[in-house]
Design an enzyme around this catalytic site. Structure first.
Site, PDB file in Angstrom:
ATOM      1  N   ASP A   1       0.825  -1.217   0.000  1.00 26.06           N
ATOM      2  CA  ASP A   1       0.000   0.000   0.000  1.00 26.06           C
ATOM      3  C   ASP A   1       0.859   1.267   0.000  1.00 26.06           C
ATOM      4  O   ASP A   1       0.662   2.176   0.808  1.00 26.06           O
ATOM      5  CB  ASP A   1      -0.930   0.022   1.220  1.00 26.06           C
ATOM      6  CG  ASP A   1      -1.651  -1.284   1.452  1.00 26.06           C
ATOM      7  OD1 ASP A   1      -2.000  -1.950   0.457  1.00 26.06           O
ATOM      8  OD2 ASP A   1      -1.874  -1.658   2.623  1.00 26.06           O
TER       9      ASP A   1
ATOM     10  N   GLU B   1     -11.345  -0.722  -3.439  1.00 27.63           N
ATOM     11  CA  GLU B   1     -10.653  -0.074  -2.325  1.00 27.63           C
ATOM     12  C   GLU B   1      -9.449   0.691  -2.853  1.00 27.63           C
ATOM     13  O   GLU B   1      -9.166   0.687  -4.057  1.00 27.63           O
ATOM     14  CB  GLU B   1     -10.216  -1.106  -1.284  1.00 27.63           C
ATOM     15  CG  GLU B   1      -9.157  -2.095  -1.780  1.00 27.63           C
ATOM     16  CD  GLU B   1      -8.775  -3.130  -0.736  1.00 27.63           C
ATOM     17  OE1 GLU B   1      -9.526  -3.302   0.250  1.00 27.63           O
ATOM     18  OE2 GLU B   1      -7.727  -3.785  -0.915  1.00 27.63           O
TER      19      GLU B   1
ATOM     20  N   TYR C   1      12.972   2.714 -42.231  1.00 31.30           N
ATOM     21  CA  TYR C   1      12.787   2.970 -43.661  1.00 31.30           C
ATOM     22  C   TYR C   1      11.417   2.425 -44.016  1.00 31.30           C
ATOM     23  O   TYR C   1      11.147   1.231 -43.857  1.00 31.30           O
ATOM     24  CB  TYR C   1      13.880   2.294 -44.499  1.00 31.30           C
ATOM     25  CG  TYR C   1      13.754   2.588 -45.974  1.00 31.30           C
ATOM     26  CD1 TYR C   1      14.149   3.829 -46.489  1.00 31.30           C
ATOM     27  CD2 TYR C   1      13.219   1.643 -46.844  1.00 31.30           C
ATOM     28  CE1 TYR C   1      14.021   4.118 -47.835  1.00 31.30           C
ATOM     29  CE2 TYR C   1      13.092   1.918 -48.198  1.00 31.30           C
ATOM     30  CZ  TYR C   1      13.488   3.161 -48.683  1.00 31.30           C
ATOM     31  OH  TYR C   1      13.352   3.434 -50.019  1.00 31.30           O
TER      32      TYR C   1
END
Length: 469
Positions: free
Chosen positions: A36, A212, A446
């Site tokens: 977290d 959450e 190219y």
């Protein structure tokens, strides 16, 4: 972040501007056993980093002047759980914010005798350095519904400060939903909260019915709210809410949810359960940085909340031409990848397509255009460019065509996949890649395909110059 020039067709092209958002690279993971994660870049030149510790018993913090420096910065415990009662268990998801001249930490806590009585709380410090200052408990954030609630975050948009958090409402059903409210102080909401998201898709309800960990970011004319979904194992992933920057954010109808996760586990890179993110910015302020946790293994024995090995990680957040974020995939451990844009076709990036290397605009998936610049397989001061979504595959030349192929361990492959990284032939701010075993030949495009050729004209040199992003 927009590039200044954008040309669509083949043939001579004007010089592109140096990208607004140059490459940033990190070495992951940043911090072991830190879940977290939240990072705040302050005006004092420091990044402040806090995260959940496996014992769920305290709040720790570290600071450094660089994002990578956080990986080795000393860590300080700024607050410890109560020995009994309220704020006595499950100390989760701290966030550090600086509001009106003071520091605030938002965190989640339970009771020592009822650890699932989860609620959001706030600490305050008026010290210049929050690692050494005194912290005052401002207490629980009072919410109209006194139920399981967690992961409070705060942000300012159009002059109004908001609080967003996750909460269970028995009237809605099982699991947690995302709520939003205006604030009258850093620890007080005002008015009635609104629910802006709830788990409705299958990917939000694997192992647990969860929305959450909201995190807010604005880009151009849109605002975004990421959130985490499902159980905290390999099914954990990021979802995304989007609203117009001029919309009423308190109107749930202003928010649209992506129908699929925007960031999820990846077997190829060995990253599982990426989520509970925050956002920060690079040292130069030119790149948005995704901060998140995950694990480097898929299978967990027992409750994933008891598994300590979520790690804090960084990677650059890219923006599509339409202004929406492109999270890509959780990249492999080690050096994070870059993208290489064409000097003379600014919206086109080197990518692989069916293993052939080319330059192309609006690359999807993003990881097709991300490469890790690693020590050259041939050594001797060279570099090799490793595919992000096909680890072990490298850009190499074969019959002068540039392809992405798996390293077969031969000396020939090592030589063909190694390059000398030079200053850009058309602009020293860019980069050019000279073949290790064919001196004088460089990677160039190219007709949008990549080859190694000897540049002899200004157009050739332009075609062989790229910008790292």
């Amino acid at each position: 972040m927009a590039l200044a020039a954008c040309l669509a067709g083949p043939g001579p092209a004007a010089q592109a501007a140096v990208p607004d958002s140059p490459a940033v690279t990190f070495t992951n993971p940043i911090a072991l056993q830190r879940a977290d994660p939240h990072i705040f870049k302050h005006t004092d030149g420091f990044y402040y980093f806090t995260a959940t510790v496996p014992a769920y018993d305290k709040i720790v913090m570290r600071r450094a002047t660089t994002l990578q420096g956080l990986s080795t910065a000393p860590e300080t415990t700024i607050w410890t759980k109560h020995a009994s009662g309220e704020m006595g268990a499950h100390i989760w998801a701290p966030e550090i914010h600086f509001i009106d001249g003071k520091w605030y930490v938002y965190f989640t806590a339970g009771w020592s005798n009822d650890k699932w009585r989860i609620r959001p709380y706030v600490l305050e410090s008026s010290s210049a350095n929050p690692l050494t200052g005194t912290w005052t408990e401002k207490g629980r954030i009072s919410l109209p519904l006194d139920t399981f609630s967690l992961d409070a975050t705060t942000f300012v948009h159009n002059g109004t400060r908001y609080l967003s958090w996750a909460q269970n409402d028995p009237a809605v059903g099982a699991g947690t939903n995302i709520y939003l409210a205006r604030m009258s102080s850093p620890w007080t909401i005002t008015g009635s909260p609104v629910m802006i998201a709830r788990p409705t898709h299958a990917w939000e309800k694997v192992g647990a019915t969860v929305n959450e960990g909201p995190a807010f970011i604005q880009h151009g004319s849109k605002v975004f709210m990421t959130f985490s979904a499902s159980a905290t194992d390999a099914n954990y992933c990021l979802g995304l809410l989007t609203a117009d920057a001029t919309a009423d954010l308190m109107n749930p109808a202003s928010w649209t949810k992506n129908p699929s996760p925007v960031f999820k586990s990846n077997d190829a890179t060995g990253q599982y359960g990426p989520g509970h993110n925050s956002f920060t910015v690079s040292e130069d302020g030119k790149s948005d940085i995704l901060v998140y946790h995950d694990r480097d293994y898929k299978n967990i024995s027992g409750d994933p909340l008891n598994d300590p090995n979520r790690r804090t990680r960084f990677q650059k957040l890219y923006w599509k031409a339409d202004g929406t974020p492109d999270f890509g995939i959780p990249v492999a451990d080690g050096v994070t990848p870059q993208r290489l844009s064409s000097y003379n076709f600014a919206d086109r990036f080197i990518r692989h397509w069916e293993y052939r290397a080319r330059i192309e605009a609006n690359v999807s998936p993003l990881a097709d255009s991300q490469f890790r610049v690693v020590t050259g397989l041939a050594g001797s001061g060279t570099v090799s460019l490793e595919s992000t979504n096909f680890p072990g595959y490298y850009l190499r030349h074969k019959n002068y065509e540039v392809r992405v192929e798996k390293n077969d361990g031969t000396a020939t492959f090592a030589s063909d996949a190694s390059f000398h990284q030079r200053a850009g032939l058309a602009d020293s701010a860019g980069v050019s890649y000279e073949s290790y075993n064919y001196a004088g030949r460089y990677i160039r495009h190219y007709e949008y395909l990549l080859y190694i050729q000897t540049p002899s004209t200004a157009t050739d040199r332009a075609d062989a110059t790229f910008y790292a992003q």
